[in-house]
Design a protein around this motif. Structure first.
Motif, PDB file in Angstrom:
ATOM      1  N   LEU A   1       4.342   6.634  -5.439  1.00 28.54           N
ATOM      2  CA  LEU A   1       4.010   6.993  -6.815  1.00 28.54           C
ATOM      3  C   LEU A   1       3.472   8.418  -6.896  1.00 28.54           C
ATOM      4  O   LEU A   1       3.857   9.188  -7.782  1.00 28.54           O
ATOM      5  CB  LEU A   1       2.989   6.014  -7.397  1.00 28.54           C
ATOM      6  N   ARG A   2       2.577   8.776  -5.981  1.00 30.17           N
ATOM      7  CA  ARG A   2       2.019  10.136  -5.977  1.00 30.17           C
ATOM      8  C   ARG A   2       3.105  11.185  -5.731  1.00 30.17           C
ATOM      9  O   ARG A   2       3.102  12.250  -6.347  1.00 30.17           O
ATOM     10  CB  ARG A   2       0.948  10.257  -4.895  1.00 30.17           C
ATOM     11  N   LYS A   3       4.019  10.890  -4.837  1.00 27.96           N
ATOM     12  CA  LYS A   3       5.038  11.863  -4.452  1.00 27.96           C
ATOM     13  C   LYS A   3       6.150  12.003  -5.494  1.00 27.96           C
ATOM     14  O   LYS A   3       6.552  13.109  -5.831  1.00 27.96           O
ATOM     15  CB  LYS A   3       5.665  11.458  -3.117  1.00 27.96           C
TER      16      LYS A   3
ATOM     17  N   ILE B   1       0.816  -1.216   0.000  1.00 29.17           N
ATOM     18  CA  ILE B   1       0.000   0.000   0.000  1.00 29.17           C
ATOM     19  C   ILE B   1       0.853   1.270   0.000  1.00 29.17           C
ATOM     20  O   ILE B   1       0.507   2.233  -0.680  1.00 29.17           O
ATOM     21  CB  ILE B   1      -1.002  -0.031   1.169  1.00 29.17           C
ATOM     22  N   PRO B   2       1.988   1.334   0.727  1.00 31.01           N
ATOM     23  CA  PRO B   2       2.798   2.567   0.675  1.00 31.01           C
ATOM     24  C   PRO B   2       3.332   2.907  -0.723  1.00 31.01           C
ATOM     25  O   PRO B   2       3.749   4.031  -0.962  1.00 31.01           O
ATOM     26  CB  PRO B   2       3.944   2.284   1.640  1.00 31.01           C
ATOM     27  N   ALA B   3       3.297   1.956  -1.652  1.00 24.76           N
ATOM     28  CA  ALA B   3       3.740   2.246  -3.018  1.00 24.76           C
ATOM     29  C   ALA B   3       2.874   3.321  -3.665  1.00 24.76           C
ATOM     30  O   ALA B   3       3.357   4.096  -4.492  1.00 24.76           O
ATOM     31  CB  ALA B   3       3.725   0.977  -3.861  1.00 24.76           C
TER      32      ALA B   3
ATOM     33  N   ILE C   1       1.583  11.372 -12.668  1.00 19.83           N
ATOM     34  CA  ILE C   1       0.516  10.448 -12.297  1.00 19.83           C
ATOM     35  C   ILE C   1      -0.598  11.248 -11.654  1.00 19.83           C
ATOM     36  O   ILE C   1      -0.405  11.899 -10.634  1.00 19.83           O
ATOM     37  CB  ILE C   1       1.037   9.353 -11.344  1.00 19.83           C
ATOM     38  N   ARG C   2      -1.776  11.201 -12.252  1.00 19.80           N
ATOM     39  CA  ARG C   2      -2.906  11.998 -11.773  1.00 19.80           C
ATOM     40  C   ARG C   2      -3.671  11.322 -10.655  1.00 19.80           C
ATOM     41  O   ARG C   2      -4.214  11.984  -9.784  1.00 19.80           O
ATOM     42  CB  ARG C   2      -3.858  12.298 -12.927  1.00 19.80           C
ATOM     43  N   ALA C   3      -3.764   9.998 -10.688  1.00 23.62           N
ATOM     44  CA  ALA C   3      -4.524   9.275  -9.676  1.00 23.62           C
ATOM     45  C   ALA C   3      -3.934   7.880  -9.519  1.00 23.62           C
ATOM     46  O   ALA C   3      -3.384   7.313 -10.460  1.00 23.62           O
ATOM     47  CB  ALA C   3      -5.993   9.188 -10.079  1.00 23.62           C
ATOM     48  N   VAL C   4      -4.070   7.356  -8.314  1.00 22.98           N
ATOM     49  CA  VAL C   4      -3.605   6.001  -8.006  1.00 22.98           C
ATOM     50  C   VAL C   4      -4.753   5.279  -7.315  1.00 22.98           C
ATOM     51  O   VAL C   4      -5.240   5.728  -6.276  1.00 22.98           O
ATOM     52  CB  VAL C   4      -2.364   6.024  -7.087  1.00 22.98           C
TER      53      VAL C   4
END
Length: 161
Positions: free
Chosen positions: A85-87, A79-81, A92-95
């Motif tokens: 990815l966002r940071k 889950i921390p991935a 990347i607009r959404a995860v």
């Protein structure tokens, strides 16, 4: 003319039964394999094409190195991935984070259902377009205790209310 060709072919098949059987078996096997490969390619090509932004959707997978030569690829990512990815990737607009789909208990009053479903993140409906009967797709999953139900499940739990 065609009748003559069919008669000659039939006589050759009766005269050489073993070779005829092997040829027909090989032809049938080849056609079956070609059909199965064609169906597999069609399935792979059409996967998630009903989504309007299918060309911009990606799935993160992880490679585990078991030995020096064996690699196992899994679609399960920690889950921390999602935060990484966002940071680290501003493009990347959404995860969309989800768990393994499985059976879940839903209980409303005295009605209890045991149905398939998944826990998903708030970006899921921003990435995947599913029509909602009620609610706003951009805000419906902002509350961690919110739920999205199919119409049939909602009718089973709440009736026509």
């Amino acid at each position: 003319m065609l009748k003559n060709y069919l008669t000659v072919a039939w006589n050759n098949m009766r005269a050489n039964k073993l070779y005829s059987f092997l040829n027909i078996l090989g032809l049938a096997t080849g056609m079956a394999v070609a059909l199965l490969i064609g169906l597999w390619v069609f399935n792979e090509y059409s996967y998630d094409r009903f989504q309007p932004n299918f060309s911009r959707l990606y799935q993160v997978e992880v490679n585990f190195h078991i030995n020096k030569t064996d690699i196992i690829t899994q679609k399960a990512v920690a889950i921390p991935a999602a935060d990484v990815l966002r940071k680290n990737f501003p493009e990347i607009r959404a995860v969309a984070v989800s768990d393994w789909m499985g059976k879940h208990d839903l209980l409303v009053g005295d009605k209890k259902l045991y149905i398939s479903g998944a826990s998903i993140g708030s970006d899921f409906l921003k990435m995947f377009r599913y029509p909602l009967v009620k609610g706003n797709a951009n805000t419906v999953l902002n509350d961690p205790y919110s739920i999205v139900l199919t119409e049939s499940t909602a009718r089973s739990l709440f009736g026509e209310a």
